[in-house]
Design a protein around this motif. Sequence first.
Motif, short mmCIF file in Angstrom:
data_model
loop_
_atom_site.label_atom_id
_atom_site.label_comp_id
_atom_site.label_asym_id
_atom_site.label_seq_id
_atom_site.Cartn_x
_atom_site.Cartn_y
_atom_site.Cartn_z
N LEU A 283 -4.98 -2.42 1.00
CA LEU A 283 -6.27 -2.03 1.01
C LEU A 283 -7.11 -1.89 2.58
N GLU A 285 -5.94 -1.47 4.87
CA GLU A 285 -5.49 -0.38 6.21
C GLU A 285 -6.17 0.92 5.65
N GLN A 286 -7.00 0.97 3.86
CA GLN A 286 -7.72 2.28 4.54
C GLN A 286 -9.44 1.94 4.10
N SER A 311 -13.51 -0.10 -5.29
CA SER A 311 -12.37 -0.21 -4.56
C SER A 311 -11.38 -1.28 -4.74
N GLU A 315 -7.15 -1.44 -7.67
CA GLU A 315 -6.41 -2.29 -7.49
C GLU A 315 -5.03 -3.25 -8.72
#
Length: 330
Positions: A283, A285-286, A311, A315
């Motif tokens: 997450l 990295e996003q 978000s 997950e």
Amino acid sequence: MTAQQLVNSIIPHKKPVQKGTGKAAINIALSKYWGKRNVELNLPTNSSLSISLPDLGTETTIEVSRAKQDVIFLNGKQLDEDETFAKRLSKFLDLFRENCYFEIHTTNTVSTAAGLASSASGYAALVLALNDCYQWQLSKKPLSILARLGSGSASRSIYDGFVIWHKGDQADGKDSYAEPINEQWQDLRVGLVEVDSSSKKMSSTQGMQNTVNTCELYQSWPTKAEADLLKIKQAIQEKDFRTLGETAENNALSMHATMMATQPPILYWQPESVASMHKVWALREQGIAVYFTMDAGPNLKLLFLEQDIKSIQAEFNELKVIQPFKTILR
Ligand code: PMV
């Protein structure tokens, strides 16, 4: 000084007055307590900084009983006197009483001993209930010291919000107490990832002792922990979420590294704990600012801001989200 001498120097008398009640929240350390310099007095080798989660915690009532032993109810179920929890509680109550037994009802809103710090809210609620039962009228500082004798992290659960437990330097432990940080952070959220809530196999006291006695890596821990605490405190004051998250996650992983490098090794993680860590890093990295911390158990506690809640929930489907500053009582 013994725990009994310390208690005698704090409480004004040992005559119960009425049925007492107490309520306290669990707390999650952002900069952890790991290691005691005095086991009987629960004096830590380093200071720690936590956040209390007011939605979760313990409510306790205590009154004098005519029974010939303490009668203890945990989550509505009467405990056998031989159960470890009951023995530990009765031993703690011995510090405060003279020739009497109690009936205690303690109700947790978190699974007991799964690394979700129910001992912290438990001992804090019990000490608040004792203060009410005996009508001692003690202020929060001595109450925090008394709660510390039950469980170190309980010293922090006397308060809501961000809290620092000062390690103190004195041998008698009178300067080892918690204090609130006068800052709120309305957007901050804590998410609970419950991997496994069965009781932990190794108590934190035993784990800490083994680490202090056998782990070479541990030598660098107290200095690092103090530095992390200062960084996190400043990040709270500046509302610098990235620094708070990065420092808290690194502090937790460093503590777990000392556990793993203990002999025999201590590993509270389970495969799902590690899988959850990877999800957090993916997450990030996003571009989503989410960090984790972990205590003496397999569960993760996620740190994030309100804006990212959707978000993160996408997950982590089962995530229980807590708003630490919804209602602050001081
Ligand atoms: O209060 P204890 O003895 O259960 O120790 C708590 C230790 C950690 O949860 C791992 C860290 C902390 O600061 O809460």
